[in-house]
Design a protein around this motif. Structure first.
Motif, PDB file in Angstrom:
ATOM      1  N   PRO A 115      70.160  41.861  50.803  1.00 39.05           N
ATOM      2  CA  PRO A 115      70.602  41.001  49.694  1.00 39.05           C
ATOM      3  C   PRO A 115      71.707  40.017  50.090  1.00 39.05           C
ATOM      4  N   ALA A 116      72.663  40.466  50.903  1.00 37.36           N
ATOM      5  CA  ALA A 116      73.767  39.577  51.280  1.00 37.36           C
ATOM      6  C   ALA A 116      73.265  38.423  52.149  1.00 37.36           C
ATOM      7  N   VAL A 117      72.330  38.708  53.031  1.00 37.16           N
ATOM      8  CA  VAL A 117      71.759  37.656  53.869  1.00 37.16           C
ATOM      9  C   VAL A 117      71.007  36.651  53.008  1.00 37.16           C
ATOM     10  N   LEU A 118      70.226  37.146  52.057  1.00 42.09           N
ATOM     11  CA  LEU A 118      69.465  36.260  51.178  1.00 42.09           C
ATOM     12  C   LEU A 118      70.396  35.390  50.332  1.00 42.09           C
ATOM     13  N   GLU A 119      71.484  35.987  49.852  1.00 42.95           N
ATOM     14  CA  GLU A 119      72.437  35.216  49.050  1.00 42.95           C
ATOM     15  C   GLU A 119      73.074  34.111  49.891  1.00 42.95           C
TER      16      GLU A 119
END
Length: 708
Positions: free
Chosen positions: A694-698
């Motif tokens: 999720p952090a990478v996608l954000e």
């Protein structure tokens, strides 16, 4: 004439069966003559091959041996001659056309020689090699006159055992077989086979001894000085290649699935060179050195160079005979080049005719003669077995080379729809990592098919990412399991292709899975069976989508649904039914009736993140490597010239990382500030895992230009 059976006999044992009374014959020559000899002995590096026989060895006057190119036909002729003591006639050097077989015997042994009488009585015999090269040099009229004389001598043989052994490549052997049949001469057809597993390993060991004797180079001495460790290294190398050639077979138990590649002498030469090291124990512990696809490229390139050197001298001799007075062949060079071989083989396999540019140094009046001669040798090319490729490795290599921008001709193979294997995508890809190859959109379907085949080999999901925008079109093939590195011999690095002159319409044929398509373009779905199968991880976000099928079967699951987003139009005029799972999501201004139950609205505020952006992020961050202390660094030339290059989306991402303080310049280096990366909610270790969290996608969603 029936084809050779699978009855196998080792050459030395077959020669013993042919020997009259089991004794080596003695032949006396009246004078030395080029083209006929009796070898005194075999070199100690020779390995006896097997022959597959068609018929009973005791029922024929002639043993006709055919072989694919470079299998070791001439060496086998020498072995027969040395074991039996029979004269060996090198037909390519024996001036066929000036001498008949009888003339060669009389010229070399004397007019009063009783040798031919001994052949007739069955107490001696002849080995005649290189009939294919003789046909090319002498022409068909002289060649068949020569064959008439051979048939006459063979017909006089009173023994039931063959007294003449003929050797040639396969296509010429077919002509010889027809000629002998017309002359009512009984013969046995046989095929020189590839090496068995034990013979293949023995061949490599003897290759090492021979090269050490020739060069005194210590790297060739390991097979003698450290035999146990060397054998382990050799078997590891063979097993690694075997996983590529026949991934579902065990090389230790099912050698027949591998022999047309790993039992082939030129391939074994390359294998031997790869294990020629001074410290085999260190090499064994170091693991793989480079990708298997790179090693395969070298093996296949070496075979083409070998074939060129073998054929070129014979071609020059033949062409010189037909050259007009006042012209010479002194400046003629680069005949039958590797590129020319590949182009001609690709056209032959596709069943199409192409005009290959003749070598620039060749006088124009020799063009027709040259083409005819090349076609004859092409029929018996080492890559071919009859009209088919001898191995999927050879097929993929030829097709990929013929479709590369450097090919001599453009062979339109779309109508032929050649099947490709797991090597094609690697051979078409650039030889060096972090670079790209320009391709025509016609090859996209074959690339995807090859990528799926490779995924089956390595048993890891392979994703295809197609993006079009900002004046460029890219296809990236990437493993979902990138953290495991080299799988089944295939490197895990993404393969990148630029699609040149893209028509803005991508053709995708069922079944479809593990693909992402994003851009200002259209997608046309079709199926040979009228059923479009949509599997896991199908994401299409484009302007227009057309489904050209009567039915859709959804084979995806809820965790990886098939998503089709068409901003302008989604057409499915022939669609009659939709079945399978419910894991299908459709978004379009006006979806067809049978698809409306699968529609969803793209909520405002969402940003599109493509998998290719994650691949770009991974390429940039992993180029820094790992560091125990301090900020990891990489030379700026590597980033600018090998990683980012002229890739506009990757350059935008790199600048975004700089703007966020994750990467900074330190003189000749770029450095990665790990604490700044951690502040974004992820680290390099997550990138190594191969799936974005999720952090990478954000983070990726915040890249300027990602549309809401």
């Amino acid at each position: 004439m029936s084809q050779p059976t699978d009855t196998r006999v080792r050459l030395d044992r077959l020669a013993d069966d042919l020997s009259p009374n089991g004794q080596v014959q003695t032949t006396t020559f009246h004078k030395a003559m080029d083209g006929i000899e009796v070898p005194k002995s075999l070199p100690d590096w020779y390995v006896y091959p097997n022959l597959a026989l068609d018929g009973e060895i005791l029922r024929g006057r002639v043993l006709l041996v055919d072989a694919a190119g470079a299998v070791g036909k001439s060496a086998a002729a020498t072995a027969f001659s040395a074991i039996l003591g029979w004269p060996l006639v090198h037909t390519e050097r024996a001036q066929v056309g000036s001498f008949s077989l009888s003339g060669i015997i009389q010229e070399s042994m004397g007019i009063d020689s009783d040798f031919l009488a001994r052949v007739s009585s069955g107490t001696s015999g002849l080995v005649i090699d290189a009939l294919d090269e003789a046909l090319m040099r002498a022409g068909s009229d002289n060649f068949f006159a020569y064959m008439d004389n051979i048939a006459s001598v063979a017909a006089s043989i009173r023994s039931e055992k063959p007294g003449i052994i003929l050797l040639s490549r396969t296509e010429t052997a077919d002509l010889v077989a027809d000629h002998l049949s017309e002359k009512d001469v009984a013969f046995i057809r046989s095929r020189l086979d590839f090496f068995g597993k034990a013979e293949a390993e023995q061949y490599v060991r003897k290759y090492m001894r021979r090269r050490h004797s020739e060069t005194s180079d210590a790297k060739y001495n390991a097979a003698m000085s450290h035999p146990a460790i060397f054998d382990k290294l050799l078997r590891k190398r063979m097993v690694g290649l075997g996983k590529l050639v026949a991934p579902n077979s065990d090389i230790r138990q099912e050698w027949r699935d591998f022999e047309d590649f790993l039992g082939y002498a030129p391939v074994l030469d390359a294998v031997a060179e790869s294990v020629a090291v001074t410290n085999p124990a260190l090499e064994l512990s170091a693991g793989s050195n480079g990708s298997s696809s790179q090693f395969l490229r070298k093996v296949l390139s070496d075979i083409l160079v070998r074939e060129q050197s073998k054929v070129e001298s014979g071609l020059i001799e033949k062409l010189r005979v037909t050259l007009s007075p006042g012209l010479d062949m002194a400046s003629v060079e680069n005949l039958y080049s590797p590129d020319e071989q590949v182009s001609r083989l690709a056209a032959r396999a596709a069943g199409v005719e192409v005009s290959v540019e003749l070598p620039a140094s060749l006088p124009s009046e020799l063009g027709a003669t040259y083409r005819d001669a090349v076609e004859m040798f092409l029929s018996d090319h080492p890559f071919m077995r009859g009209k088919d490729f001898a191995s999927v490795v050879f097929a993929d290599y030829v097709i990929a080379c013929a479709e590369s921008p450097a090919a001599l001709v453009s062979v339109d193979r779309q109508s032929a729809s050649p099947r490709v294997g797991p090597f094609y995508c690697r051979f078409l890809a650039p030889a060096e990592a972090d670079t790209h190859t320009s391709i025509d959109e016609k090859v996209i379907a074959r690339l995807l098919a090859s990528w799926r085949a490779e995924s089956d080999v390595v048993q890891a999901q392979g994703f295809a990412i197609f993006s079009a925008g900002d004046g460029e079109c890219r296809l990236t093939l990437v493993r979902g399991d990138m953290a495991h590195g080299d799988r089944g011999g295939f490197a895990a690095d993404p393969l990148e292709f630029r699609v040149s002159n893209f028509s803005s319409l991508l053709e995708l044929k069922s079944p479809i899975a593990n693909i992402s398509v994003v851009g200002n373009m259209g997608v046309h779905f079709s199926s040979d069976s009228e059923e479009l199968i949509l599997g896991d991880h199908v994401v299409v976000v484009v302007d227009e989508v057309e489904v050209d099928a009567k039915s859709i079967r959804v084979a995806s699951n809820d965790e990886a649904p098939a998503i089709l987003v068409a901003f302008s139009e989604l057409k499915a005029n022939r669609l009659e039914r939709v079945g399978g799972s419910e894991a299908l999501k459709i978004s379009s201004p006006d979806s067809p009736g049978r698809l409306r139950s699968y529609t969803f609205e793209v909520e405002s505020g969402h940003r599109m993140v493509t998998y290719s952006q994650y691949v770009d992020l991974r390429a940039i961050l992993l180029s820094f490597g790992r560091s125990a202390a301090g900020d990891p660094a990489v030379y700026y030339e590597k980033i600018d010239q090998a990683i980012v290059k002229d890739n506009s989306s990757r350059r935008a991402l790199f600048q975004y990382l700089v703007d966020r303080g994750v990467i900074y310049r330190d003189e000749q280096l770029y450095r990665l500030r790990r604490d700044s990366l951690s502040a974004l909610g992820f680290g390099v270790s997550e990138i190594y895992r191969g799936e974005p969290g999720p952090a990478v996608l954000e983070f990726l969603a915040g890249i300027p230009g990602n549309a809401e």
